[in-house]
Design an enzyme around this catalytic site. Structure first.
Site, PDB file in Angstrom:
ATOM      1  N   ARG A  21       0.824  -1.214   0.000  1.00 39.14           N
ATOM      2  CA  ARG A  21       0.000   0.000   0.000  1.00 39.14           C
ATOM      3  C   ARG A  21       0.853   1.257   0.000  1.00 39.14           C
ATOM      4  O   ARG A  21       1.784   1.382   0.787  1.00 39.14           O
ATOM      5  CB  ARG A  21      -0.917   0.024   1.222  1.00 39.14           C
ATOM      6  CG  ARG A  21      -1.958  -1.072   1.204  1.00 39.14           C
ATOM      7  CD  ARG A  21      -2.649  -1.189   2.548  1.00 39.14           C
ATOM      8  NE  ARG A  21      -3.332  -2.477   2.656  1.00 39.14           N
ATOM      9  CZ  ARG A  21      -4.646  -2.626   2.660  1.00 39.14           C
ATOM     10  NH1 ARG A  21      -5.445  -1.590   2.593  1.00 39.14           N
ATOM     11  NH2 ARG A  21      -5.181  -3.827   2.740  1.00 39.14           N
ATOM     12  N   SER A 188     -19.397  -1.842   2.438  1.00 40.66           N
ATOM     13  CA  SER A 188     -18.481  -0.815   1.971  1.00 40.66           C
ATOM     14  C   SER A 188     -17.951  -1.030   0.559  1.00 40.66           C
ATOM     15  O   SER A 188     -17.792  -0.083  -0.202  1.00 40.66           O
ATOM     16  CB  SER A 188     -17.322  -0.771   2.963  1.00 40.66           C
ATOM     17  OG  SER A 188     -16.266  -0.041   2.461  1.00 40.66           O
ATOM     18  N   HIS A 216     -21.647   3.058   6.892  1.00 41.65           N
ATOM     19  CA  HIS A 216     -21.713   3.663   5.559  1.00 41.65           C
ATOM     20  C   HIS A 216     -23.094   4.223   5.238  1.00 41.65           C
ATOM     21  O   HIS A 216     -23.391   4.502   4.074  1.00 41.65           O
ATOM     22  CB  HIS A 216     -21.286   2.665   4.484  1.00 41.65           C
ATOM     23  CG  HIS A 216     -19.825   2.368   4.564  1.00 41.65           C
ATOM     24  ND1 HIS A 216     -18.860   3.232   4.084  1.00 41.65           N
ATOM     25  CD2 HIS A 216     -19.159   1.337   5.133  1.00 41.65           C
ATOM     26  CE1 HIS A 216     -17.661   2.732   4.330  1.00 41.65           C
ATOM     27  NE2 HIS A 216     -17.817   1.593   4.967  1.00 41.65           N
ATOM     28  N   LYS A 247     -17.171   9.290   8.804  1.00 37.25           N
ATOM     29  CA  LYS A 247     -17.462   9.225   7.363  1.00 37.25           C
ATOM     30  C   LYS A 247     -18.425  10.355   7.026  1.00 37.25           C
ATOM     31  O   LYS A 247     -17.986  11.498   6.981  1.00 37.25           O
ATOM     32  CB  LYS A 247     -17.901   7.807   7.006  1.00 37.25           C
ATOM     33  CG  LYS A 247     -16.678   6.863   7.131  1.00 37.25           C
ATOM     34  CD  LYS A 247     -16.913   5.393   6.955  1.00 37.25           C
ATOM     35  CE  LYS A 247     -15.577   4.650   7.161  1.00 37.25           C
ATOM     36  NZ  LYS A 247     -15.716   3.208   7.311  1.00 37.25           N
TER      37      LYS A 247
HETATM   38  C1  LIG Z   1     -14.814   2.337   8.237  1.00 41.80           C
HETATM   39  C2  LIG Z   1     -15.617   1.221   8.846  1.00 41.80           C
HETATM   40  C3  LIG Z   1     -15.633   1.008  10.231  1.00 41.80           C
HETATM   41  C4  LIG Z   1     -14.684   1.740  11.138  1.00 41.80           C
HETATM   42  O1  LIG Z   1     -15.081   3.049  11.359  1.00 41.80           O
HETATM   43  P1  LIG Z   1     -13.945   4.134  11.692  1.00 41.80           P
HETATM   44  O2  LIG Z   1     -14.692   5.205  12.377  1.00 41.80           O
HETATM   45  O3  LIG Z   1     -13.311   4.504  10.406  1.00 41.80           O
HETATM   46  O4  LIG Z   1     -12.976   3.439  12.615  1.00 41.80           O
HETATM   47  C5  LIG Z   1     -16.501   0.094  10.762  1.00 41.80           C
HETATM   48  N1  LIG Z   1     -17.320  -0.638   9.969  1.00 41.80           N
HETATM   49  C6  LIG Z   1     -17.302  -0.491   8.628  1.00 41.80           C
HETATM   50  C7  LIG Z   1     -18.219  -1.313   7.804  1.00 41.80           C
HETATM   51  C8  LIG Z   1     -16.442   0.419   8.020  1.00 41.80           C
HETATM   52  O5  LIG Z   1     -16.386   0.527   6.695  1.00 41.80           O
END
Ligand SMILES: *Cc1c(COP(=O)(O)O)cnc(C)c1O
Length: 404
Positions: A21, A188, A216, A247
């Site tokens: 990465r 996701s 999400h 997010k």
């Molecule tokens: C990004 C993600 C998390 C973690 O959330 P963060 O606040 O980024 O730690 C948990 N579950 C899913 C499905 C995610 O895509």
């Protein structure tokens, strides 16, 4: 042991498999998102970000930024302690109330990230409830998997989004054992959505708790941004709703919303909640402002969905294949790790378009992809530029076209 040599040879393995990465060194520009500056060996370049999880651009919303600045001016930088030992500020209390209200639950509990909330909540429930069996969707996020694994409880993986397989597995388990079903609403990487109602129906029939990751979906679906469960009128059917503040809400942090007793139980027993410094008050204040705004404003959600539709139809017109799904995530499948990385590099270096390649183990081999996430702030010009660049690369790479 020669440790340095060991580390290097492990890394060489990643390089050989094409899944080492590389970070893009970005400087987001307030007021310019999704435009950003990218630092490279040859200097600073302008890019348009097409893979951010700041889905609605709330990370630069004036209300969020003002709230954060005010909180810093008001009470300083850090929380100064764990929640239990001097780290709970009034912002944390208000934010938990706001989150409980968002999901129609009695209580909510904050964590330092969504990852930690899943790890700590599932880890605690699954290790402390005697004899519990966990039924986990095969597509679940690493944070849920790690939490369940950490608990060392009995676990059963059911086929992704398959209510029939879940039911068969629940039926085969000891009827007397306590059970929990863990799943997500919007997944996701494929952007598909779980049959939440049907999963709740089956879980209820077998007396199982339900744990839904809405990471999400929070902020983006439902009339107040409560997620898919809110949109479908199902929030009351879920035992635990988990979400992130990092997010669509544009800040950072994670949470669960559930009954008062369940939240109090996690608060009292979860190591990952107890033994860590509370979120800075400014983060809590920013998240609070973001949630409150998105509870009342549909503008961002509608604009977001319109941009997603526009991007998809532009891809269709150009024969660029993308996974059909009912969400805002637009996966363009390349199906080859090296090609995926190559396309991503060319987009970045030649076109100023930043889409991180998504390779194994995040997605299965042969489904390597560009995961494109439009935001309300991407213009028509941005979309045309992206699709035009993909169109040229598809020809150059002799990649398969979608048949219209
Ligand atoms: C990004 C993600 C998390 C973690 O959330 P963060 O606040 O980024 O730690 C948990 N579950 C899913 C499905 C995610 O895509």
């Amino acid at each position: 042991m020669n440790f340095e040599q060991f580390f290097r040879s492990e890394l060489d393995g990643l390089h050989e498999e094409g899944r080492y990465r590389v970070f893009a060194d970005l400087e987001r520009q307030r007021g310019e998102f999704p435009k950003a500056r990218r630092h490279t060996a040859d200097g600073v370049k302008d890019v348009t970000v097409w893979c951010s999880n700041d889905y609605l651009g709330m990370g630069q919303h004036p209300k969020v930024i003002d709230a954060m600045k005010q909180a810093i001016d008001h009470c300083g930088a850090g929380a100064g302690g764990t929640r239990n030992i001097s780290g709970t500020t009034h912002y944390h209390v208000l934010l938990e109330q706001e989150l409980a209200d968002l999901h129609g639950k009695e209580s909510a509990l904050l964590f330092t990230s969504g990852y930690v909330s899943n790890w700590a909540a599932l880890g605690t429930l699954c290790s402390r409830i005697p004899g519990i069996i966990v039924f986990s969707d095969a597509g679940n996020h690493a944070s849920m998997i790690e939490g369940i694994r950490h608990a060392k409880c009995e676990r059963v993986i059911f086929k992704h989004n398959s209510v029939a397989d879940l039911e068969a597995k629940l039926a085969a388990a000891d009827p007397a054992a306590p059970k929990l079903v863990a799943f997500e609403s919007v997944y996701s990487m494929d952007g598909d959505i779980a049959p939440i109602k049907e999963i709740c129906d089956v879980a209820e029939r077998y007396g199982a708790m339900t744990y839904l990751d809405e990471v999400h979906a929070v902020g983006m679906y439902g009339p107040r941004g409560g997620g898919i469960a809110e949109r479908e009128g199902l929030m009351h059917r879920l035992t635990v709703i988990e979400g992130t503040l990092g997010k669509a809400f544009g800040v950072m942090g994670g949470y669960i919303a559930a009954s008062a007793a369940l939240c109090d139980y996690i608060r009292s027993f979860a190591s990952g909640f107890i033994f860590t410094t509370a979120l800075p008050p400014a983060l809590a204040a920013g998240a609070l402002a973001s949630i409150r705004h998105l509870k009342e404003s549909q503008v961002e959600r509608f604009a977001h969905q319109e941009r997603v539709r526009r991007l998809r139809s532009a891809l269709d017109r150009n024969g660029i294949p993308h996974l059909p799904n009912p969400s805002h995530i637009v996966p363009v499948i390349v199906g080859d790790a090296a090609k995926c990385k190559w396309i991503s590099d060319l987009l970045l270096d030649n076109c100023g378009i930043y889409v991180q390649p998504i390779n194994y183990p995040t997605v299965p081999k042969k489904t390597e992809r560009l995961r494109i996430t439009p935001t309300p702030l991407h213009s028509d010009g941005d979309i045309d530029h992206l699709v035009g660049a993909l169109h040229q690369l598809w020809s150059r790479c002799a990649l398969a076209r979608a048949v219209a």
